[in-house]
Design a protein around this motif. Structure first.
Motif, PDB file in Angstrom:
ATOM      1  N   ASN A  22      39.804 -35.090 -57.991  1.00  0.00           N
ATOM      2  CA  ASN A  22      39.962 -33.750 -58.515  1.00  0.00           C
ATOM      3  C   ASN A  22      40.208 -32.705 -57.441  1.00  0.00           C
ATOM      4  O   ASN A  22      40.799 -31.654 -57.680  1.00  0.00           O
ATOM      5  N   LEU A  23      39.722 -33.022 -56.237  1.00  0.00           N
ATOM      6  CA  LEU A  23      39.843 -32.082 -55.125  1.00  0.00           C
ATOM      7  C   LEU A  23      41.281 -31.639 -54.908  1.00  0.00           C
ATOM      8  O   LEU A  23      41.543 -30.517 -54.499  1.00  0.00           O
ATOM      9  N   ARG A  24      42.195 -32.565 -55.182  1.00  0.00           N
ATOM     10  CA  ARG A  24      43.617 -32.280 -54.939  1.00  0.00           C
ATOM     11  C   ARG A  24      44.113 -31.092 -55.720  1.00  0.00           C
ATOM     12  O   ARG A  24      45.013 -30.381 -55.294  1.00  0.00           O
ATOM     13  N   ARG A  25      43.553 -30.879 -56.934  1.00  0.00           N
ATOM     14  CA  ARG A  25      44.111 -29.796 -57.755  1.00  0.00           C
ATOM     15  C   ARG A  25      43.335 -28.475 -57.575  1.00  0.00           C
ATOM     16  O   ARG A  25      43.672 -27.470 -58.172  1.00  0.00           O
ATOM     17  N   LEU A  26      42.309 -28.495 -56.732  1.00  0.00           N
ATOM     18  CA  LEU A  26      41.562 -27.265 -56.485  1.00  0.00           C
ATOM     19  C   LEU A  26      42.143 -26.537 -55.275  1.00  0.00           C
ATOM     20  O   LEU A  26      42.483 -27.167 -54.277  1.00  0.00           O
ATOM     21  N   PRO A  27      42.269 -25.197 -55.365  1.00  0.00           N
ATOM     22  CA  PRO A  27      42.861 -24.449 -54.242  1.00  0.00           C
ATOM     23  C   PRO A  27      41.854 -24.205 -53.118  1.00  0.00           C
ATOM     24  O   PRO A  27      41.670 -23.083 -52.669  1.00  0.00           O
ATOM     25  N   VAL A  28      41.202 -25.258 -52.652  1.00  0.00           N
ATOM     26  CA  VAL A  28      40.171 -25.083 -51.614  1.00  0.00           C
ATOM     27  C   VAL A  28      40.683 -25.571 -50.271  1.00  0.00           C
ATOM     28  O   VAL A  28      41.519 -26.467 -50.186  1.00  0.00           O
ATOM     29  N   SER A  29      40.169 -24.953 -49.192  1.00  0.00           N
ATOM     30  CA  SER A  29      40.558 -25.387 -47.854  1.00  0.00           C
ATOM     31  C   SER A  29      39.352 -25.786 -47.015  1.00  0.00           C
ATOM     32  O   SER A  29      39.516 -26.238 -45.885  1.00  0.00           O
ATOM     33  N   VAL A  30      38.159 -25.604 -47.558  1.00  0.00           N
ATOM     34  CA  VAL A  30      36.940 -25.946 -46.820  1.00  0.00           C
ATOM     35  C   VAL A  30      35.948 -26.630 -47.755  1.00  0.00           C
ATOM     36  O   VAL A  30      35.783 -26.209 -48.898  1.00  0.00           O
ATOM     37  N   LEU A  31      35.316 -27.709 -47.268  1.00  0.00           N
ATOM     38  CA  LEU A  31      34.183 -28.297 -47.978  1.00  0.00           C
ATOM     39  C   LEU A  31      32.922 -27.944 -47.215  1.00  0.00           C
ATOM     40  O   LEU A  31      32.835 -28.187 -46.010  1.00  0.00           O
ATOM     41  N   LYS A  32      31.944 -27.376 -47.922  1.00  0.00           N
ATOM     42  CA  LYS A  32      30.650 -27.135 -47.288  1.00  0.00           C
ATOM     43  C   LYS A  32      29.679 -28.184 -47.791  1.00  0.00           C
ATOM     44  O   LYS A  32      29.228 -28.141 -48.926  1.00  0.00           O
ATOM     45  N   LEU A  33      29.395 -29.140 -46.914  1.00  0.00           N
ATOM     46  CA  LEU A  33      28.501 -30.246 -47.273  1.00  0.00           C
ATOM     47  C   LEU A  33      27.117 -29.711 -47.602  1.00  0.00           C
ATOM     48  O   LEU A  33      26.570 -28.896 -46.864  1.00  0.00           O
ATOM     49  N   ASP A  34      26.555 -30.199 -48.673  1.00  0.00           N
ATOM     50  CA  ASP A  34      25.235 -29.735 -49.067  1.00  0.00           C
ATOM     51  C   ASP A  34      24.192 -30.060 -48.007  1.00  0.00           C
ATOM     52  O   ASP A  34      24.278 -31.052 -47.284  1.00  0.00           O
ATOM     53  N   ARG A  35      23.163 -29.206 -47.955  1.00  0.00           N
ATOM     54  CA  ARG A  35      22.096 -29.337 -46.973  1.00  0.00           C
ATOM     55  C   ARG A  35      21.382 -30.687 -47.043  1.00  0.00           C
ATOM     56  O   ARG A  35      20.835 -31.166 -46.057  1.00  0.00           O
ATOM     57  N   SER A  36      21.370 -31.310 -48.210  1.00  0.00           N
ATOM     58  CA  SER A  36      20.669 -32.589 -48.336  1.00  0.00           C
ATOM     59  C   SER A  36      21.263 -33.645 -47.393  1.00  0.00           C
ATOM     60  O   SER A  36      20.538 -34.503 -46.879  1.00  0.00           O
ATOM     61  N   PHE A  37      22.557 -33.582 -47.143  1.00  0.00           N
ATOM     62  CA  PHE A  37      23.169 -34.537 -46.199  1.00  0.00           C
ATOM     63  C   PHE A  37      22.670 -34.277 -44.781  1.00  0.00           C
ATOM     64  O   PHE A  37      22.376 -35.201 -44.037  1.00  0.00           O
ATOM     65  N   THR A  38      22.599 -32.998 -44.427  1.00  0.00           N
ATOM     66  CA  THR A  38      22.095 -32.644 -43.099  1.00  0.00           C
ATOM     67  C   THR A  38      20.662 -33.139 -42.935  1.00  0.00           C
ATOM     68  O   THR A  38      20.293 -33.672 -41.887  1.00  0.00           O
ATOM     69  N   GLN A  39      19.870 -32.961 -43.997  1.00  0.00           N
ATOM     70  CA  GLN A  39      18.467 -33.386 -43.936  1.00  0.00           C
ATOM     71  C   GLN A  39      18.341 -34.880 -43.683  1.00  0.00           C
ATOM     72  O   GLN A  39      17.448 -35.325 -42.974  1.00  0.00           O
TER      73      GLN A  39
ATOM     74  N   ALA B 165      36.776 -27.401 -64.284  1.00  0.00           N
ATOM     75  CA  ALA B 165      37.423 -26.093 -64.416  1.00  0.00           C
ATOM     76  C   ALA B 165      38.833 -26.244 -64.978  1.00  0.00           C
ATOM     77  O   ALA B 165      39.588 -27.117 -64.557  1.00  0.00           O
ATOM     78  N   ASP B 166      39.187 -25.383 -65.943  1.00  0.00           N
ATOM     79  CA  ASP B 166      40.548 -25.428 -66.472  1.00  0.00           C
ATOM     80  C   ASP B 166      41.428 -24.465 -65.666  1.00  0.00           C
ATOM     81  O   ASP B 166      40.964 -23.778 -64.764  1.00  0.00           O
ATOM     82  N   ASP B 167      42.696 -24.428 -66.036  1.00  0.00           N
ATOM     83  CA  ASP B 167      43.653 -23.643 -65.255  1.00  0.00           C
ATOM     84  C   ASP B 167      43.341 -22.148 -65.258  1.00  0.00           C
ATOM     85  O   ASP B 167      43.587 -21.459 -64.279  1.00  0.00           O
ATOM     86  N   ASP B 168      42.782 -21.654 -66.372  1.00  0.00           N
ATOM     87  CA  ASP B 168      42.456 -20.224 -66.443  1.00  0.00           C
ATOM     88  C   ASP B 168      41.448 -19.834 -65.377  1.00  0.00           C
ATOM     89  O   ASP B 168      41.526 -18.759 -64.787  1.00  0.00           O
ATOM     90  N   LEU B 169      40.489 -20.749 -65.146  1.00  0.00           N
ATOM     91  CA  LEU B 169      39.450 -20.455 -64.159  1.00  0.00           C
ATOM     92  C   LEU B 169      40.019 -20.566 -62.740  1.00  0.00           C
ATOM     93  O   LEU B 169      39.614 -19.836 -61.842  1.00  0.00           O
ATOM     94  N   LEU B 170      40.972 -21.478 -62.558  1.00  0.00           N
ATOM     95  CA  LEU B 170      41.506 -21.710 -61.215  1.00  0.00           C
ATOM     96  C   LEU B 170      42.570 -20.691 -60.826  1.00  0.00           C
ATOM     97  O   LEU B 170      42.828 -20.493 -59.643  1.00  0.00           O
TER      98      LEU B 170
END
Ligand code: C2E
Ligand code: CA
Ligand code: CA
Ligand code: CA
Length: 283
Positions: free
Chosen positions: A191-208, A159-164
């Motif tokens: 890359n996570l550092r530059r994304l304005p996210v505060s939560v990671l939702k682990l994909d279901r495959s890990f739970t499986q 994602a570029d800055d316009d999208l973020l």
């Protein structure tokens, strides 16, 4: 070979033809369905892994089709994305969900019932996203801190800055941004550092892969690594698709914060979530 013969195959196969008609039929029926109020939302609780309390819910849209019955989002969200209807439909989901969060809070006091809403990539690039969200929150009298918007990891890869930019504005207001289906998109972890996210939702495959106890040692290492990276970046980790107590226990031990899945509750009507939260509050 499949791609080259794709069109001929569809014409020759009556099953594929019927699916194509259904697809076309569903696509053309979408706008009227929105006007007639054929969509509804189910809510699935988000549970704190440490103490089992209900912390909020994810809004999941369904279509009560007059001929085909209840259709899941996998059947129609891609069609709504292709036609652009996802923008008004997504706005409707957001408005309903935020109003529902308001209703829960009114009955539940100042309880921590938060609401998670999925955002399609098309909504991210739509210029009205920030203003629409601000308006919806204001109209409902709900603070931005109550809302978490879920964006898939794949939508933000490269994602570029316009999208973020719109996500950054929302995050600055206090809206949480969650990275959905995390771990499937091969994104650069740095890359996570530059994304304005505060939560990671682990994909279901890990739970499986936590089905057995103890789980596959390599998967354990991967989840352990993701959790420790997330926590060192001040991100919370939510796991989805938890179907058994053994999975919940394993993921709790690994340090995940919040969980969602059939083990706790299937997606359901808003009243059910209220009951779950109340049971929870009284013991
Ligand atoms: P998602 O965001 O990854 O949502 C989680 C999906 O896992 C949901 O499927 C949920 O019903 C299902 N699920 C929950 N617990 C369990 C479990 O324990 N085991 C299993 N096997 N599945 C579980 P659903 O409701 O069919 O939604 C599918 C996808 O549709 C969602 O995946 C999301 O990407 C999309 N979607 C749903 N509502 C919306 C919406 O309002 N807007 C947009 N853009 N997308 C939506
Ligand atoms: Ca989601
Ligand atoms: Ca997900
Ligand atoms: Ca998914």
């Amino acid at each position: 070979a499949k791609a080259a013969g794709g069109n001929r195959f569809e014409l020759a196969d009556p099953g594929a033809d019927a699916r194509a008609i259904t697809r076309h039929g569903l696509t053309t029926a979408l706008p009227a369905a929105l006007e007639r109020g054929e969509f509804f939302i189910e809510y699935q609780p988000l549970v704190h892994l440490g103490d089992g309390s209900v912390r909020g819910a994810e809004a999941l849209v369904r279509w009560l089709h007059p001929q085909h019955g209840v259709l899941g989002p996998d059947r129609f969200i891609p069609l709504a994305e292709d036609t652009g209807l996802i923008v008004p439909l997504g706005r409707w989901v957001l408005e309903q969900s935020v109003r529902q969060a308001r209703a829960w809070r009114e009955r539940h006091g100042d309880g921590p019932l938060r609401i998670n809403v999925n955002l399609s990539p098309c909504q991210l690039t739509h210029p009205g996203l920030v203003q629409d969200t601000v308006d919806i929150l204001e109209r409902a009298g709900v603070e931005p801190q109550v809302l978490c918007l879920e964006v898939t990891e794949s939508a933000l890869i490269g994602a570029d800055d316009d999208l973020l930019k719109p996500l950054r504005r929302l995050a600055e207001m206090g809206v949480d941004i969650a990275l959905d289906d995390f771990g499937t998109g091969y994104s650069n972890l740095a890359n996570l550092r530059r994304l304005p996210v505060s939560v990671l939702k682990l994909d279901r495959s890990f739970t499986q892969s936590m089905q057995q106890f103890p789980a596959d040692p390599v998967d354990l290492k991967i989840v352990e690594g993701i959790v420790s990276l997330a926590h060192s970046l001040d991100l919370a980790v939510t796991v989805e698709g938890v179907e058994t107590g053994a999975q919940a226990e394993q993921l709790r031990i690994l340090g995940c914060d919040t969980a969602q899945g059939w083990y706790y509750a299937r997606p359901g009507p808003p009243e059910r979530l209220h009951q779950l939260a109340l049971v929870d509050a009284t013991g």
